[in-house]
Design a protein around this motif. Structure first.
Motif, short mmCIF file in Angstrom:
data_model
loop_
_atom_site.label_atom_id
_atom_site.label_comp_id
_atom_site.label_asym_id
_atom_site.label_seq_id
_atom_site.Cartn_x
_atom_site.Cartn_y
_atom_site.Cartn_z
N THR A 108 -13.43 9.44 -3.51
CA THR A 108 -11.96 9.23 -3.77
C THR A 108 -11.11 7.82 -2.86
N LEU A 109 -11.80 7.83 -1.80
CA LEU A 109 -11.17 6.51 -0.99
C LEU A 109 -11.39 5.46 -1.70
N SER A 110 -12.59 5.12 -2.35
CA SER A 110 -13.00 3.93 -2.84
C SER A 110 -11.86 3.87 -4.03
N LEU A 111 -11.44 4.88 -4.86
CA LEU A 111 -10.64 4.81 -6.02
C LEU A 111 -9.29 4.31 -5.34
N VAL A 112 -8.89 5.03 -4.42
CA VAL A 112 -7.42 4.91 -3.74
C VAL A 112 -7.49 3.47 -3.17
N GLN A 113 -8.43 2.80 -2.74
CA GLN A 113 -8.29 1.52 -2.12
C GLN A 113 -8.19 0.43 -3.34
N GLY A 114 -9.07 0.83 -4.51
CA GLY A 114 -8.61 -0.13 -5.59
C GLY A 114 -7.19 -0.34 -6.13
N ILE A 115 -6.77 1.09 -6.32
CA ILE A 115 -5.25 1.24 -6.77
C ILE A 115 -4.35 0.47 -5.70
N HIS A 144 -7.78 17.44 2.53
CA HIS A 144 -9.10 17.74 2.93
C HIS A 144 -9.24 17.25 4.43
N ALA A 145 -8.29 16.00 4.83
CA ALA A 145 -8.62 15.38 6.21
C ALA A 145 -7.96 16.12 7.22
N LEU A 146 -6.87 16.90 6.83
CA LEU A 146 -5.99 17.34 7.99
C LEU A 146 -6.70 18.56 8.89
N PRO A 147 -7.41 19.36 8.41
CA PRO A 147 -8.18 20.33 9.19
C PRO A 147 -9.49 19.47 9.81
N LYS A 148 -9.65 18.46 9.87
CA LYS A 148 -10.82 17.86 10.31
C LYS A 148 -10.22 16.50 11.52
N PRO A 184 -11.11 11.12 7.99
CA PRO A 184 -11.66 12.61 8.41
C PRO A 184 -12.23 13.45 7.06
N ALA A 185 -11.46 12.96 6.09
CA ALA A 185 -11.87 13.90 4.77
C ALA A 185 -13.34 13.48 4.28
N GLU A 186 -13.82 12.61 4.70
CA GLU A 186 -15.08 12.20 4.35
C GLU A 186 -15.39 12.01 2.57
N ARG A 187 -14.34 11.92 1.99
CA ARG A 187 -14.45 11.63 0.47
C ARG A 187 -14.64 10.40 0.06
N VAL A 188 -15.72 9.68 -0.01
CA VAL A 188 -16.04 8.54 -0.05
C VAL A 188 -15.68 7.88 -1.49
N ALA A 224 -1.28 -5.35 4.79
CA ALA A 224 -2.64 -5.01 5.28
C ALA A 224 -2.62 -3.74 6.01
N LEU A 225 -1.34 -3.70 7.26
CA LEU A 225 -1.55 -2.42 8.04
C LEU A 225 -1.07 -1.32 7.52
N ASN A 226 -0.01 -1.48 6.48
CA ASN A 226 0.34 -0.26 5.71
C ASN A 226 -0.98 0.30 5.23
N TRP A 227 -1.69 -0.14 4.66
CA TRP A 227 -2.88 0.38 4.16
C TRP A 227 -3.90 0.89 5.14
N GLU A 228 -4.15 0.34 6.03
CA GLU A 228 -4.89 0.57 7.20
C GLU A 228 -4.23 2.01 8.04
N PHE A 229 -2.92 2.02 7.93
CA PHE A 229 -2.60 3.23 8.57
C PHE A 229 -2.69 4.53 7.70
N HIS A 230 -2.37 4.20 6.22
CA HIS A 230 -2.71 5.48 5.59
C HIS A 230 -4.14 5.54 5.51
N ARG A 231 -5.05 4.71 5.36
CA ARG A 231 -6.39 4.99 5.39
C ARG A 231 -6.77 5.86 6.48
N SER A 232 -6.28 5.20 7.54
CA SER A 232 -6.75 6.16 8.94
C SER A 232 -6.71 7.73 8.86
N HIS A 233 -5.68 8.26 8.00
CA HIS A 233 -5.42 9.53 8.14
C HIS A 233 -6.54 10.25 6.96
N TYR A 234 -7.19 9.37 5.99
CA TYR A 234 -7.91 9.70 4.94
C TYR A 234 -9.50 9.86 5.37
#
Length: 230
Positions: free
Chosen positions: A159-166, A107-111, A153-157, A141-151
């Motif tokens: 899903t991102l919250s679930l992923v952060q918990g995992i 979802h993020a890639l096109p945006k 733009p998807a603006e899927r709050v 910490a930076l591993n998560w920040e790197f992956h999160r930065s790609h997600y």
């Protein structure tokens, strides 16, 4: 009770400007993730309170936060202990990450904007420095920040919250996997490839990310199995 300002100069474990339970929880979380407290280790309220020079009440609240994050559990006659996840549950978490994060990226890639990608690259440079310095705390910490930065733009709050918990639950295993398998070079190379594919807005980034996460989980289980046997 000693005030938090005094504690910051006297205590071995300095606390940031947060509520006391939150600060203790964050400090204990980092100690668990870095392996100071290992699977099955007990966390004794009185001892922790003495370390942070506070009463047991904020420690009790910090324990609740760590329990909610899946990092500790309360056992009858033992109190709080660092959780030990069976191998199949660890792999389940990585499979959940692969499923949800690849969906976010699709979802993020096109945006994605050039600014988004510049931010990702800046984080990756810091992450690579942490790899080279073998600074496992910064790596987590930076591993998560790197992956999160790609997600983002998807603006899927949700899903991102679930992923952060995992990711909170898998963070210690990611760090452990890098240490046990010496997988820094592989991780660095694969993150560079994810970024390259995203810069090209190449849909292959999604399948590559999914394979990257599953491979990390599989490599971890092999290394963790040997460690637990030893």
């Amino acid at each position: 009770m000693v005030t938090s300002d005094v504690k910051s100069t006297r205590s071995k474990y300095s606390l940031q400007r947060q509520s006391l339970p939150e600060a203790i929880a964050e400090s204990l979380r980092e100690r668990i993730l870095n392996g100071e407290f290992k699977e099955g280790d007990p966390l004794v309220q009185e001892a922790i309170a003495a370390e942070y020079e506070c009463s047991r009440m904020p420690v009790r609240e910090a324990f609740r936060q760590l329990e909610a994050a899946g990092l500790i559990a309360f056992k009858i006659h033992k109190g709080a202990v660092v959780t030990t996840l069976p191998s199949d549950q660890i792999m389940e978490l990585f499979e959940l990450r692969a499923m949800l994060e690849s969906d976010l990226l699709s979802h993020a890639l096109p945006k994605m904007t050039d600014d988004d990608l510049s931010n990702s690259e800046a984080i990756l440079v810091q992450l690579e420095d942490a790899y080279h310095e073998r600074d496992i705390g910064k790596v987590g910490a930076l591993n998560w920040e790197f992956h999160r930065s790609h997600y983002l733009p998807a603006e899927r709050v949700q899903t991102l919250s679930l992923v952060q918990g995992i990711n909170v639950q898998t963070d210690r295993y990611i760090r452990l996997q890098l240490l046990l398998t010496r997988g820094f070079e592989d991780a660095e190379r694969e993150h560079r490839e994810i970024l390259r594919l995203c810069k090209e807005r190449n849909a292959d980034a999604v399948s590559f990310l999914k394979a990257h996460i599953i491979k990390a989980g599989q490599n971890l289980l092999v290394a963790l199995g040997k460690r637990r046997t030893d």
